[in-house]
Design a protein around this motif. Structure first.
Motif, short mmCIF file in Angstrom:
data_model
loop_
_atom_site.label_atom_id
_atom_site.label_comp_id
_atom_site.label_asym_id
_atom_site.label_seq_id
_atom_site.Cartn_x
_atom_site.Cartn_y
_atom_site.Cartn_z
N GLU A 61 28.67 -7.86 -34.45
CA GLU A 61 29.27 -8.13 -33.14
C GLU A 61 30.26 -9.29 -33.18
O GLU A 61 31.24 -9.31 -32.42
N GLN A 62 30.03 -10.22 -34.07
CA GLN A 62 30.92 -11.38 -34.22
C GLN A 62 32.13 -11.08 -35.10
O GLN A 62 32.97 -11.96 -35.32
N GLY A 63 32.20 -9.85 -35.59
CA GLY A 63 33.35 -9.47 -36.42
C GLY A 63 33.26 -9.94 -37.85
O GLY A 63 34.29 -10.08 -38.53
N VAL A 64 32.04 -10.16 -38.34
CA VAL A 64 31.86 -10.58 -39.73
C VAL A 64 31.93 -9.31 -40.59
O VAL A 64 30.92 -8.68 -40.89
N THR A 65 33.12 -8.95 -40.99
CA THR A 65 33.33 -7.68 -41.70
C THR A 65 34.25 -7.83 -42.92
O THR A 65 34.79 -6.84 -43.42
N SER A 66 34.42 -9.04 -43.41
CA SER A 66 35.36 -9.29 -44.50
C SER A 66 34.65 -9.36 -45.85
O SER A 66 33.42 -9.33 -45.94
#
Length: 394
Positions: free
Chosen positions: A63-68
């Protein structure tokens, strides 16, 4: 213009890959998956759902966009927690910066270690019955697998005497897995020290797969890593699949001296890049709150182990009491069937799935593997079915 007929694709596949058989476990469960209402004691996977606080950490990160991507070594925050965890568990400290590598499951860590160490023709000692991937990944690394057969008569232990019979000047690596899949065998502190002395005397690197280390029931797990002189020649392999019920997260790690960790990282860097960041965030949460999760599941597994062992004894089936992991390896040779035929007839007649012992090496013939990390209600239905089956065979 005359052209030659193209070679078949099979002929173009590298021989060391082409000639490796498929996993005996997966082949058998391709058959199982085609049937309805099967009680499976087969796949080595906890029946517990990953604890909520661990799942929630992954959800929150998403949800926090931790996708790297992360560092090739893995999140530094996770590696720091791993350093603290291993020190608390075994008493050996590793540098989070240079000696810990986060991998896609323990299997990748084992593969990386072998590829970093093995030159073509180097021999690798390992004990059978064993996890199905050991022999193939040694071969994939162009090493020579050298098996050491263990038996129920010796509680599936590995002894220094057995190792001395197999070691040669070409031996470079020893693979250990205690507690063991599929037998649940464990080693005492004295036995571990004797194997450590053997490794030191013959200047071997030890790859110690301790994925079931937290799941020991009668005595505390004894890691070879804790023996003086072994830190500098051991690759400690562990992960989150078993003790934390995180199989689908596919997250493992290795601890090793910096030179070896660097070599493993280079292979990881060019083939896998990094482990999934969401799995790493989930593992970070798991390490920060581990005790209650692990203790509760271990207590439940111990109760199931005792139930299954008593049930086998009552039906007159010889069965070694495992000291760790969550498998039982009952001896079924007296019924006059091969392990495969026993498993197939049990499946056909009673809809219970177990794994033929030969999936774990030829010396597994005469046994089948039963996983007790299965819902207690299912165990209480499966064991009477097995009892009916063996009574007919008798």
């Amino acid at each position: 213009m005359k052209t030659n007929a193209p070679k078949s694709l099979r002929d173009r596949i590298a021989a060391h890959v082409r000639d490796i058989p498929r996993s005996g476990i997966r082949d058998f469960f391709d058959i199982v998956s085609s049937r309805d209402d099967v009680i499976s004691l087969g796949v080595g996977e906890p029946d517990f759902v990953t604890p909520w606080h661990i799942r929630e950490a992954a959800i929150t990160a998403l949800e926090q966009g931790v996708t790297s991507y992360t560092s090739n070594f893995g999140l530094l925050s996770l590696r720091k927690e791993l350093s603290s965890y291993v020190k608390g568990l075994i008493g050996v400290e590793y540098s989070a910066d240079r000696e810990i590598l986060v991998t896609v499951g323990v299997s990748e860590a084992m593969d990386l270690a072998l590829r970093a160490l093995i030159e073509p023709g180097d021999e690798v000692l390992y004990h059978e019955p064993c996890y199905v991937s050991y022999n193939p990944i040694i071969t994939f690394a162009h090493g020579v697998p050298v098996k050491i057969e263990t038996s129920v008569e010796n509680s599936f232990r590995l002894t220094r005497a057995q190792l001395e019979e197999k070691v040669t000047e070409k031996t470079k690596v020893l693979i250990l897995n205690f507690p063991t899949n599929p037998t649940g065998a464990v080693l005492s502190r004295k036995e571990t020290e004797e194997i450590a002395a053997f490794a030191i005397e013959h200047d071997l690197i030890v790859l110690s797969d301790e994925i079931y280390g937290e799941l020991s029931y009668d005595v505390q797990h004894s890691s070879i890593l804790a023996v003086p002189g072994m830190r500098e020649r051991t690759v400690y392999l562990h992960g989150f699949s078993k003790a934390w019920a995180m199989t689908g997260f596919r997250l493992g790690f290795s601890c090793a001296p910096p030179e070896l960790t660097e070599a493993m990282m280079k292979i990881h860097q060019y083939t896998m890049l990094c482990a999934p960041v969401l799995s790493q965030r989930a593992a970070l949460e798991a390490l920060q709150n581990p005790a209650e999760d692990i203790a509760g599941m271990r207590e439940s597994y111990a109760a199931r182990r005792n139930y299954m062992h008593s049930a086998f004894q009552e039906m007159g089936v010889e069965c070694f009491l495992p000291g760790g992991a969550f498998y039982m390896f009952p001896t079924i040779g007296k019924f006059g069937l091969s392990s495969y035929d026993f498993a197939m007839k049990l499946l056909e007649e009673e809809n219970v799935a177990v794994v033929p012992g030969t999936a774990f090496g030829a010396c597994g013939e005469g046994s089948v593997r039963c996983c007790f990390a299965t819902a207690f209600d299912d165990l209480k239905e499966a064991m009477p079915r097995i009892a009916r089956f063996v009574s007919r065979l008798s």
